[in-house]
Design an enzyme around this catalytic site. Structure first.
Site, short mmCIF file in Angstrom:
data_model
loop_
_atom_site.label_atom_id
_atom_site.label_comp_id
_atom_site.label_asym_id
_atom_site.label_seq_id
_atom_site.Cartn_x
_atom_site.Cartn_y
_atom_site.Cartn_z
N SER A 87 5.53 14.04 -4.64
CA SER A 87 5.38 12.84 -5.45
C SER A 87 5.08 13.20 -6.91
O SER A 87 5.50 12.50 -7.83
CB SER A 87 4.29 11.94 -4.88
N ASN A 131 1.86 19.99 -4.84
CA ASN A 131 2.22 19.01 -5.86
C ASN A 131 2.25 19.63 -7.26
O ASN A 131 3.27 19.54 -7.94
CB ASN A 131 1.29 17.79 -5.78
N LYS A 174 -4.72 16.70 4.57
CA LYS A 174 -3.63 16.21 3.73
C LYS A 174 -3.76 16.79 2.32
O LYS A 174 -2.80 17.29 1.74
CB LYS A 174 -3.64 14.67 3.70
N ALA A 220 6.06 2.29 -3.27
CA ALA A 220 6.77 3.01 -2.22
C ALA A 220 6.03 2.88 -0.88
O ALA A 220 6.60 2.44 0.12
CB ALA A 220 6.93 4.48 -2.62
N ASN A 234 -3.56 9.25 -1.62
CA ASN A 234 -3.81 10.68 -1.48
C ASN A 234 -5.10 11.06 -2.20
O ASN A 234 -5.51 10.39 -3.16
CB ASN A 234 -2.65 11.46 -2.11
N1 LIG Z 1 5.40 7.77 -1.82
C1 LIG Z 1 5.10 8.67 -0.90
O1 LIG Z 1 5.99 9.17 -0.21
C2 LIG Z 1 3.69 9.07 -0.65
C3 LIG Z 1 2.65 8.57 -1.40
N2 LIG Z 1 1.37 8.92 -1.08
C4 LIG Z 1 0.24 8.39 -1.84
O2 LIG Z 1 0.19 6.98 -1.70
C5 LIG Z 1 -0.35 6.39 -2.89
C6 LIG Z 1 0.66 5.36 -3.41
O3 LIG Z 1 1.81 6.09 -3.82
P1 LIG Z 1 3.24 5.41 -4.04
O4 LIG Z 1 3.42 4.28 -3.12
O5 LIG Z 1 4.22 6.51 -4.01
O6 LIG Z 1 3.08 4.88 -5.52
P2 LIG Z 1 4.00 3.82 -6.30
O7 LIG Z 1 3.86 4.13 -7.75
O8 LIG Z 1 5.37 3.78 -5.71
O9 LIG Z 1 3.31 2.43 -5.96
C7 LIG Z 1 2.25 1.87 -6.67
C8 LIG Z 1 2.73 0.52 -7.16
O10 LIG Z 1 1.62 -0.15 -7.73
C9 LIG Z 1 2.08 -0.75 -8.94
N3 LIG Z 1 0.95 -0.99 -9.83
C10 LIG Z 1 0.25 -0.09 -10.55
N4 LIG Z 1 -0.73 -0.70 -11.24
C11 LIG Z 1 -0.61 -2.01 -10.97
C12 LIG Z 1 -1.32 -3.15 -11.40
N5 LIG Z 1 -2.33 -3.05 -12.27
N6 LIG Z 1 -0.95 -4.37 -10.96
C13 LIG Z 1 0.09 -4.49 -10.09
N7 LIG Z 1 0.81 -3.42 -9.64
C14 LIG Z 1 0.45 -2.21 -10.07
C15 LIG Z 1 3.05 0.24 -9.51
O11 LIG Z 1 3.84 -0.33 -10.52
P3 LIG Z 1 4.37 0.57 -11.76
O12 LIG Z 1 5.47 1.40 -11.18
O13 LIG Z 1 4.80 -0.45 -12.75
O14 LIG Z 1 3.22 1.41 -12.22
C16 LIG Z 1 3.82 0.62 -8.25
O15 LIG Z 1 4.83 -0.29 -7.95
C17 LIG Z 1 -0.59 7.56 -3.86
O16 LIG Z 1 -1.91 7.98 -3.79
C18 LIG Z 1 0.35 8.65 -3.33
O17 LIG Z 1 -0.08 9.96 -3.65
C19 LIG Z 1 1.09 9.72 -0.01
C20 LIG Z 1 2.08 10.24 0.75
C21 LIG Z 1 3.47 10.03 0.44
C1 LIG Z 2 4.73 16.39 -0.37
C2 LIG Z 2 3.56 15.83 0.31
C3 LIG Z 2 3.97 15.35 1.68
C4 LIG Z 2 2.54 16.97 0.53
O1 LIG Z 2 2.24 17.70 -0.58
C5 LIG Z 2 2.90 14.68 -0.41
O2 LIG Z 2 1.96 14.12 0.09
C6 LIG Z 2 3.29 14.25 -1.77
O3 LIG Z 2 4.42 14.40 -2.17
O4 LIG Z 2 2.41 13.73 -2.48
#
Ligand SMILES: NC(=O)C1=CN([C@@H]2O[C@H](COP(=O)(O)OP(=O)(O)OC[C@H]3O[C@@H](n4cnc5c(N)ncnc54)[C@H](OP(=O)(O)O)[C@@H]3O)[C@@H](O)[C@H]2O)C=CC1
Ligand SMILES: CC(C)(CO)C(=O)C(=O)O
Length: 324
Positions: free
Chosen positions: A273, A212, A204, A10, A102
């Site tokens: 999330s 969460n 954050k 994401a 995060n």
């Molecule tokens: N999404 C959001 O709105 C927000 C996210 N965050 C933080 O950002 C960080 C990322 O979150 P987010 O983007 O949502 O997470 P996602 O799960 O959407 O993205 C991580 C990606 O990495 C892939 N992945 C995991 N392990 C491997 C591997 N070994 N090799 C290749 N690909 C791999 C996952 O695949 P698979 O699905 O198959 O595991 C997934 O597609 C987290 O710490 C989250 O808390 C912070 C604020 C907002």
């Molecule tokens: C909702 C928010 C923005 C804060 O708790 C977030 O960072 C999450 O969903 O992990």
């Protein structure tokens, strides 16, 4: 500039589209159906009324990519230890690692400057392997404020926000962090360089530590958690425990707890999330967002009765769902 986004889900997918459109040489590490879709059709970002599609290199084998200028880790934080070996081919002598996750990052006590200097935290970096094998000196801190989702394999939906504050552990405005921030800005993102990046990490985390797990336990959206008097009070109690711990480590909060809760309320009917992970049957990011605060509380001998109780409940909830 060679940029590898490790975990192009994401957040990584959103960054991938924006940075590729800004002219960076972007490679994406992903897996499964999402990887297959990106290979076949490119990576699509739905942002406002617009659709943006890019066709960067996509792989599940980082060894194909070679050393990078920046590796941006956008995995769920609990997945980082599992990819330490796979990341190695991406690391040249000058490669910087950007922790766009995060929670508390593995490098937290690098150039921290007190008796904790050089310490590692078991809940986020078991056995200190990230510290030793990724290297704290490579790290650049990054706070993720936007919200995005994988809507379908290969398709990312932007929900809100564009701010990714960046900073060196030392607080220095290095040439590397300036170069990275300039690229983010060119990509249409806000990327202020902070000289006290840890303050922003806690700001954050202040929300993640309570909203969460409470959302995962109640299935309530942010607006409901922050409006209902009992969940608002529970959040505040967890935040005050967290604040005491962070302040012991020298952190300064630039807003007070009520203002932080109000900020989250205004986000509206958003599922955190952790709730999204529970609903979709994906491992829950409990240790990097909650257990780590409890661990730091133990280090500072600050009691965390409210965090302990919520952590026990959410851990049990996740275990029963097979997600922890
Ligand atoms: N999404 C959001 O709105 C927000 C996210 N965050 C933080 O950002 C960080 C990322 O979150 P987010 O983007 O949502 O997470 P996602 O799960 O959407 O993205 C991580 C990606 O990495 C892939 N992945 C995991 N392990 C491997 C591997 N070994 N090799 C290749 N690909 C791999 C996952 O695949 P698979 O699905 O198959 O595991 C997934 O597609 C987290 O710490 C989250 O808390 C912070 C604020 C907002
Ligand atoms: C909702 C928010 C923005 C804060 O708790 C977030 O960072 C999450 O969903 O992990």
């Amino acid at each position: 500039m060679k940029i590898c986004i490790y975990g192009a889900g994401a957040i990584g997918g959103y960054l991938g589209v924006q940075l590729a459109q800004a002219g960076a040489d972007v490679s994406l590490v992903a897996r499964g159906a999402h990887l297959a879709a990106m290979r076949a059709n490119g990576l699509k970002l739905l942002i406002g009324d617009e659709e943006r599609v890019v066709h960067p290199r996509c792989t599940d084998n980082p060894a194909e990519l070679g050393p990078q200028d920046f590796v941006i880790i956008c995995l769920k934080a609990h997945s980082i230890t599992g990819v330490i070996e796979a990341i190695q081919p991406l690391l040249g002598p000058h490669t910087r690692i950007v922790t766009a996750v995060n929670g508390i990052p593995y490098w937290y006590f690098y150039k921290h400057g007190n008796e904790c200097e050089g310490s590692t935290l078991e809940s986020i970096d078991p056995g200190g392997r990230q510290w030793r094998e990724l290297g704290p000196e490579r790290a650049i801190g990054c706070i993720v404020y936007p919200a995005t989702e994988i809507e379908a394999p290969g398709v990312i939906r932007h929900v809100y926000g564009d701010r990714f504050p960046l900073g060196e552990a030392s607080g220095e405005k290095s040439a590397d962090v300036e170069r990275l921030a300039a690229l983010f800005v060119k990509a249409g993102l806000q990327a202020p360089i902070l000289d006290r990046i840890r303050d922003e990490i806690w700001l954050k985390l202040w929300g993640n530590v309570c909203f969460n797990p409470i959302s995962a336990l109640t299935h309530a959206t942010l607006d409901k958690i922050c409006t209902d008097p009992s969940t608002r009070a529970l959040s505040k109690a967890m935040m005050l425990e967290t604040q005491s711990i962070a302040e012991t480590f020298g952190v300064k909060f630039r807003v007070d707890v009520e203002r932080r809760i109000e900020g989250a309320r205004k986000v509206g009917a958003h599922k955190t999330s952790m709730l999204q992970d529970l609903e979709r049957g994906r491992p829950m990011e409990i240790d990097p967002l909650v257990t780590v605060v409890q661990e730091m509380g133990r280090l500072t001998r600050i009691p965390t009765p409210t965090i302990d109780a919520v952590l026990a409940l959410v851990t049990q909830r996740a275990r029963i769902a097979g997600l922890y």
